[in-house]
Scaffold this motif. Structure first.
Motif, PDB file in Angstrom:
ATOM      1  N   ALA A  76      -2.784   0.182   7.729  1.00 16.22           N
ATOM      2  CA  ALA A  76      -1.432  -0.089   8.218  1.00 16.22           C
ATOM      3  C   ALA A  76      -0.616   1.193   8.214  1.00 16.22           C
ATOM      4  CB  ALA A  76      -0.761  -1.139   7.349  1.00 16.22           C
ATOM      5  N   VAL A  77      -0.020   1.525   9.355  1.00 15.61           N
ATOM      6  CA  VAL A  77       0.891   2.665   9.448  1.00 15.61           C
ATOM      7  C   VAL A  77       2.311   2.105   9.430  1.00 15.61           C
ATOM      8  CG1 VAL A  77       1.668   4.593  10.853  1.00 15.61           C
ATOM      9  CG2 VAL A  77      -0.774   4.061  10.719  1.00 15.61           C
ATOM     10  N   LEU A  78       3.034   2.371   8.350  1.00 17.46           N
ATOM     11  CA  LEU A  78       4.376   1.808   8.179  1.00 17.46           C
ATOM     12  C   LEU A  78       5.449   2.752   8.699  1.00 17.46           C
ATOM     13  CD1 LEU A  78       4.572   0.146   4.637  1.00 17.46           C
ATOM     14  CD2 LEU A  78       4.105  -0.912   6.843  1.00 17.46           C
ATOM     15  N   ALA A  79       6.346   2.201   9.506  1.00 20.44           N
ATOM     16  CA  ALA A  79       7.510   2.940   9.986  1.00 20.44           C
ATOM     17  C   ALA A  79       8.761   2.167   9.590  1.00 20.44           C
ATOM     18  CB  ALA A  79       7.453   3.115  11.506  1.00 20.44           C
ATOM     19  N   ASN A  80       9.747   2.869   9.043  1.00 18.40           N
ATOM     20  CA  ASN A  80      10.943   2.199   8.543  1.00 18.40           C
ATOM     21  C   ASN A  80      12.199   2.729   9.214  1.00 18.40           C
ATOM     22  OD1 ASN A  80      12.229   0.301   6.919  1.00 18.40           O
ATOM     23  ND2 ASN A  80      12.565   1.738   5.244  1.00 18.40           N
ATOM     24  N   TRP A  81      12.096   2.977  10.524  1.00 22.44           N
ATOM     25  CA  TRP A  81      13.229   3.488  11.289  1.00 22.44           C
ATOM     26  C   TRP A  81      14.054   2.335  11.853  1.00 22.44           C
ATOM     27  CZ3 TRP A  81      13.940   8.874  12.912  1.00 22.44           C
ATOM     28  CH2 TRP A  81      13.107   9.754  12.200  1.00 22.44           C
ATOM     29  N   GLN A  82      15.243   2.653  12.327  1.00 23.85           N
ATOM     30  CA  GLN A  82      16.129   1.606  12.843  1.00 23.85           C
ATOM     31  C   GLN A  82      15.612   1.000  14.138  1.00 23.85           C
ATOM     32  OE1 GLN A  82      18.927   0.172  11.436  1.00 23.85           O
ATOM     33  NE2 GLN A  82      18.138   1.293   9.660  1.00 23.85           N
ATOM     34  N   TRP A 115       6.259  -2.035  12.166  1.00 24.36           N
ATOM     35  CA  TRP A 115       7.666  -1.667  12.103  1.00 24.36           C
ATOM     36  C   TRP A 115       8.349  -2.639  11.150  1.00 24.36           C
ATOM     37  CZ3 TRP A 115      11.965  -3.339  15.851  1.00 24.36           C
ATOM     38  CH2 TRP A 115      13.160  -2.694  15.527  1.00 24.36           C
ATOM     39  N   ILE A 116       8.822  -2.144  10.031  1.00 27.60           N
ATOM     40  CA  ILE A 116       9.342  -2.992   8.964  1.00 27.60           C
ATOM     41  C   ILE A 116      10.479  -3.882   9.437  1.00 27.60           C
ATOM     42  CG2 ILE A 116      10.599  -2.921   6.759  1.00 27.60           C
ATOM     43  CD1 ILE A 116       8.797  -0.628   5.912  1.00 27.60           C
ATOM     44  N   GLN A 117      11.380  -3.351  10.264  1.00 27.64           N
ATOM     45  CA  GLN A 117      12.511  -4.154  10.740  1.00 27.64           C
ATOM     46  C   GLN A 117      12.039  -5.335  11.594  1.00 27.64           C
ATOM     47  OE1 GLN A 117      15.479  -3.422   9.530  1.00 27.64           O
ATOM     48  NE2 GLN A 117      14.618  -1.630   8.508  1.00 27.64           N
ATOM     49  N   ALA A 123       9.985  -6.839   2.064  1.00 26.76           N
ATOM     50  CA  ALA A 123       9.257  -7.879   1.328  1.00 26.76           C
ATOM     51  C   ALA A 123       8.376  -8.692   2.265  1.00 26.76           C
ATOM     52  CB  ALA A 123      10.241  -8.788   0.600  1.00 26.76           C
ATOM     53  N   ARG A 124       8.895  -9.024   3.441  1.00 29.02           N
ATOM     54  CA  ARG A 124       8.137  -9.803   4.415  1.00 29.02           C
ATOM     55  C   ARG A 124       6.947  -9.000   4.948  1.00 29.02           C
ATOM     56  NH1 ARG A 124       5.709 -14.178   6.022  1.00 29.02           N
ATOM     57  NH2 ARG A 124       5.629 -14.413   8.300  1.00 29.02           N
ATOM     58  N   THR A 125       7.144  -7.712   5.222  1.00 30.49           N
ATOM     59  CA  THR A 125       6.052  -6.862   5.699  1.00 30.49           C
ATOM     60  C   THR A 125       4.958  -6.750   4.648  1.00 30.49           C
ATOM     61  OG1 THR A 125       7.625  -5.562   7.010  1.00 30.49           O
ATOM     62  CG2 THR A 125       5.464  -4.589   6.598  1.00 30.49           C
ATOM     63  N   GLN A 126       5.377  -6.572   3.416  1.00 31.09           N
ATOM     64  CA  GLN A 126       4.428  -6.510   2.304  1.00 31.09           C
ATOM     65  C   GLN A 126       3.574  -7.777   2.245  1.00 31.09           C
ATOM     66  OE1 GLN A 126       6.493  -6.125  -1.489  1.00 31.09           O
ATOM     67  NE2 GLN A 126       5.145  -7.722  -2.297  1.00 31.09           N
ATOM     68  N   SER A 127       4.201  -8.928   2.420  1.00 23.55           N
ATOM     69  CA  SER A 127       3.484 -10.206   2.386  1.00 23.55           C
ATOM     70  C   SER A 127       2.496 -10.318   3.544  1.00 23.55           C
ATOM     71  CB  SER A 127       4.490 -11.362   2.440  1.00 23.55           C
ATOM     72  OG  SER A 127       3.829 -12.606   2.468  1.00 23.55           O
ATOM     73  N   ILE A 128       2.901  -9.854   4.711  1.00 24.30           N
ATOM     74  CA  ILE A 128       2.035  -9.907   5.897  1.00 24.30           C
ATOM     75  C   ILE A 128       0.783  -9.061   5.672  1.00 24.30           C
ATOM     76  CG2 ILE A 128       1.820  -9.218   8.322  1.00 24.30           C
ATOM     77  CD1 ILE A 128       4.788  -9.963   8.642  1.00 24.30           C
TER      78      ILE A 128
END
Length: 349
Positions: A76-82, A115-117, A123-128
């Motif tokens: 998983a490549v996580l991005a936490n941008w708007q 994309w975390i948003q 928390a939801r992304t972590q669960s997924i």
């Protein structure tokens, strides 16, 4: 046994007078064996200098995961941008991603962006990710002014590429920004420059943990008496007017910066580069006409995946007690924005 031969389970079993399977169980402290047997076998193994074969251990772990259905080849490549593609506007992060994806595919992984948003928050992304059985997480650099995440990494092997996350603390692969400044100062000094100025925006300096500034000041400390210690130009934003004023007041013969726009400011003001003032860029993505440090961001991305692969194979999850930071060196590129003022470049001034 001959010198250099790896001690095997069979060797330990012969010496201890037990079977190979008993040795294997004893070295894992298996409760099915008597405590006396476990201690005896472990003592013999220590006396013989037994150590597990890392390749066989990795293969065993792989086979076990196949049997239990635990293995997942997705990273998983996580991005936490708007915005979903906000990070793609940054050429450095793009190259991180390109290098990471190439190495992941070489190692047999598939890369999937999250994309975390879009996924309803951290928390939801972590669960997924957890429910999909994903074990490896590559964290892309965070957007400006974001330094923390409320993400529970305890179920995942995680590596951040680029050092932007301050908390929680995870393993990191990034550029050696401190070293880049040291290299730059060394070459400029040996090329004959004597009024070396540094101009970086305050936000960029903070983003890189002040490593550029710390390295520059350390280099200044070693300057000989015939060199001028120019004050750092560190505004919130590098604007043309204030920059040119600072340049004129301090009579710099070369400028170091992370922003190539300063080169354009000088040319627009009629300053000849490099005849009047030299320019050295700290973080070039392409080593072309400009002088300075070629960052090799794709290499940084590929090393991040290599580290993540190692963590996944060894079952290391969550934030480490002893976090590591791997620094990837840039390469000096002479280019055409610097002039050789001292032809004896091999001798220190």
């Amino acid at each position: 046994m001959s010198f250099g031969k790896r001690v095997t389970l069979k060797d330990v079993g012969l010496e201890a007078g037990v079977s190979i399977s008993t040795v294997s169980l004893a070295l894992r402290n298996d409760s099915r064996l008597p405590e006396k047997t476990i201690k005896h076998v472990q003592h013999v193994a220590a006396e013989l200098g037994y150590a597990p074969d890392p390749w066989l251990a990795s293969l065993s772990s792989y086979r076990k995961s196949e049997v239990t259905g635990e293995r997942n080849t997705t990273i998983a490549v996580l991005a936490n941008w708007q915005t979903k593609d906000g990070w793609r506007e940054n050429p450095t992060i793009n190259k991180y991603y390109t290098g990471a994806k190439r190495m992941a595919e070489k190692l047999g992984y598939k890369v999937e962006e999250f994309w975390i948003q879009e996924n309803g928050g951290e928390a939801r992304t972590q669960s997924i990710l957890y429910n999909r059985g994903i074990k490896g997480v590559l964290l892309l650099p965070l957007p400006p002014d974001v330094y923390e995440m409320d993400f529970d990494f305890s179920k995942f092997s995680v590596v951040q590429v680029g050092r932007t996350l301050s908390w929680p603390i995870v393993n990191t692969v990034t550029h050696n920004h401190y070293g880049a400044m040291q290299f730059t100062g060394y070459f400029l000094r040996n090329m004959g420059y004597r009024r070396i100025g540094l101009a970086v925006p305050a936000k960029e300096n903070k983003l890189h943990r002040s490593t550029w500034l710390a390295s520059y000041l350390a280099k200044q400390h070693d300057f000989p008496s015939n060199m001028v210690k120019v004050p750092v130009h560190k505004p919130e934003k590098l604007l043309k007017g204030p920059f040119l004023k600072w340049l004129k007041e301090n009579r710099c013969d070369v400028v170091i910066s992370n922003d190539p726009t300063l080169y354009d400011y000088m040319v627009d003001a009629g300053i000849r580069v490099p005849e009047d003032v030299g320019f050295s860029c700290l973080c070039m993505e392409e080593a072309e006409e400009m002088s300075g440090i070629h960052m090799k961001s794709e290499i940084v991305g590929s090393h991040a995946i290599s580290l993540l692969h190692m963590l996944m194979m060894s079952g290391q999850r969550g934030c480490p007690e002893d976090p590591m930071t791997q620094l990837i060196e840039g390469a000096w590129h002479l280019g055409k924005t610097l002039a050789m003022k001292n032809h004896n470049i091999h001798a220190l001034a």
